[in-house]
Motif scaffolding. Structure first.
Motif, mmCIF file in Angstrom:
data_model
loop_
_atom_site.group_PDB
_atom_site.id
_atom_site.type_symbol
_atom_site.label_atom_id
_atom_site.label_comp_id
_atom_site.label_asym_id
_atom_site.label_seq_id
_atom_site.Cartn_x
_atom_site.Cartn_y
_atom_site.Cartn_z
ATOM 1 N N ALA A 285 0.828 -1.206 0.000
ATOM 2 C CA ALA A 285 0.000 0.000 0.000
ATOM 3 C C ALA A 285 0.864 1.258 0.000
ATOM 4 C CB ALA A 285 -0.912 -0.006 1.221
ATOM 5 N N VAL A 286 0.261 2.346 -0.464
ATOM 6 C CA VAL A 286 0.906 3.662 -0.464
ATOM 7 C C VAL A 286 0.029 4.614 0.333
ATOM 8 C CG1 VAL A 286 1.664 5.615 -1.878
ATOM 9 C CG2 VAL A 286 2.026 3.258 -2.679
ATOM 10 N N HIS A 287 0.630 5.324 1.262
ATOM 11 C CA HIS A 287 -0.102 6.247 2.130
ATOM 12 C C HIS A 287 -0.871 7.284 1.304
ATOM 13 C CE1 HIS A 287 -1.002 8.914 5.463
ATOM 14 N NE2 HIS A 287 -0.393 9.898 4.858
ATOM 15 N N PRO B 140 2.276 -7.473 3.196
ATOM 16 C CA PRO B 140 1.803 -6.084 3.247
ATOM 17 C C PRO B 140 0.671 -5.923 4.251
ATOM 18 C CG PRO B 140 0.976 -7.180 1.279
ATOM 19 C CD PRO B 140 1.867 -8.167 1.975
ATOM 20 N N VAL B 141 0.767 -4.873 5.057
ATOM 21 C CA VAL B 141 -0.262 -4.577 6.051
ATOM 22 C C VAL B 141 -0.810 -3.182 5.760
ATOM 23 C CG1 VAL B 141 -0.790 -4.346 8.496
ATOM 24 C CG2 VAL B 141 0.899 -6.029 7.754
ATOM 25 N N GLU B 142 -2.120 -3.084 5.633
ATOM 26 C CA GLU B 142 -2.758 -1.814 5.289
ATOM 27 C C GLU B 142 -2.758 -0.871 6.500
ATOM 28 O OE1 GLU B 142 -3.663 -1.744 1.920
ATOM 29 O OE2 GLU B 142 -2.668 -3.684 2.124
ATOM 30 N N PRO C 52 2.433 0.648 4.989
ATOM 31 C CA PRO C 52 2.289 1.451 3.775
ATOM 32 C C PRO C 52 3.510 2.339 3.526
ATOM 33 C CG PRO C 52 0.279 1.521 5.080
ATOM 34 C CD PRO C 52 1.318 0.877 5.934
ATOM 35 N N LEU C 53 3.807 2.532 2.254
ATOM 36 C CA LEU C 53 4.885 3.433 1.841
ATOM 37 C C LEU C 53 4.436 4.885 1.935
ATOM 38 C CD1 LEU C 53 6.373 1.847 -1.395
ATOM 39 C CD2 LEU C 53 7.645 2.391 0.686
#
Length: 232
Positions: A14-16, A61-63, A144-145
């Motif tokens: 995910a991306v912030h 990946p963790v949201e 998230p990135l």
């Protein structure tokens, strides 16, 4: 193009603040990049950087706001946590000088390099590769990135890991032996970096075992926190 089997899905994180995701190509990891951790693992406190890799599908990946579930892996009785700043490469290259390296960074996240420590130690004693200790399924949880431009102070940020609400690891990113820019310079001398690569930059002192039921919370100031529950 036709394939004899269905191509695997590309792992992504995910991306912030965005609906788009960041695809993962490779995962590079830096060993012993904080002096006190190097000492607790039997090193001298400052060594030339060395690297190992995890498969891209080791990523968990963790949201944002969620708690990821990491199954306790097989074959080990000594699963360790290692909290790390993760660098996401957005522009590839080879032989990248440190002075230009940060231009190649897309963003940052907090991650965990989960380690089957007993198996890793067995491999060390035998002079064999660490893959079985480091590269198993879900061994690279990541939050998230956040785009690099949104966290200009990341290189001085605190880094912390709590287990069940108790602090286990705490340090600052500027205590890394090799900075992000220097890591990219060294890595790109050995491999051609490409968009989608992740770099786990090393962990501070305080690594220790976790068991099923433990809740891990990893934080780097300015980034989305990462929460992971170890399950049976």
């Amino acid at each position: 193009m036709n394939h004899v089997i269905a191509p695997p899905t590309t792992p992504s994180i995910a991306v912030h603040g965005k609906s788009e995701r960041f695809p993962v190509r490779r995962i590079y990891c830096v060993g012993r990049n904080y002096a006190e951790h190097a000492i607790e693992m039997g090193g001298t406190g400052r060594e030339a950087p060395f690297f190992f890799m995890k498969p891209a599908d080791a990523v968990l990946p963790v949201e944002a706001g969620a708690i990821g579930a990491m199954p306790y892996p097989s074959l080990t009785k000594n699963l360790h946590h290692e909290v790390e700043l993760v660098v996401a490469i957005g522009q590839g290259g080879r032989d990248i000088p440190a002075a230009e390296a940060l231009r190649h960074v897309w963003g940052y996240a907090v991650g965990l390099d989960m380690t089957r420590r007993d198996l890793q130690n067995d491999m060390k004693k035998a002079g064999r590769p660490w893959d079985i200790g480091k590269g198993f399924e879900a061994s690279a949880p990541i939050g998230p990135l956040t785009p690099a431009a949104q966290v200009p102070g990341i290189h001085r940020a605190p880094i912390v890991l709590d287990v069940n609400g108790t602090v286990r690891q705490v340090s600052h990113i500027d205590r890394m032996i090799w900075s992000v820019a220097e890591i990219i310079e060294h890595l790109s001398a050995a491999w051609t970096l490409a968009p989608g690569d992740l770099i786990y930059t090393g962990t501070p002192e305080g690594v220790a075992a976790v068991v099923a039921g433990d809740l891990l919370e990893a934080r780097v100031e300015g980034l989305e926190p990462l929460r992971v529950r170890i399950t049976d």
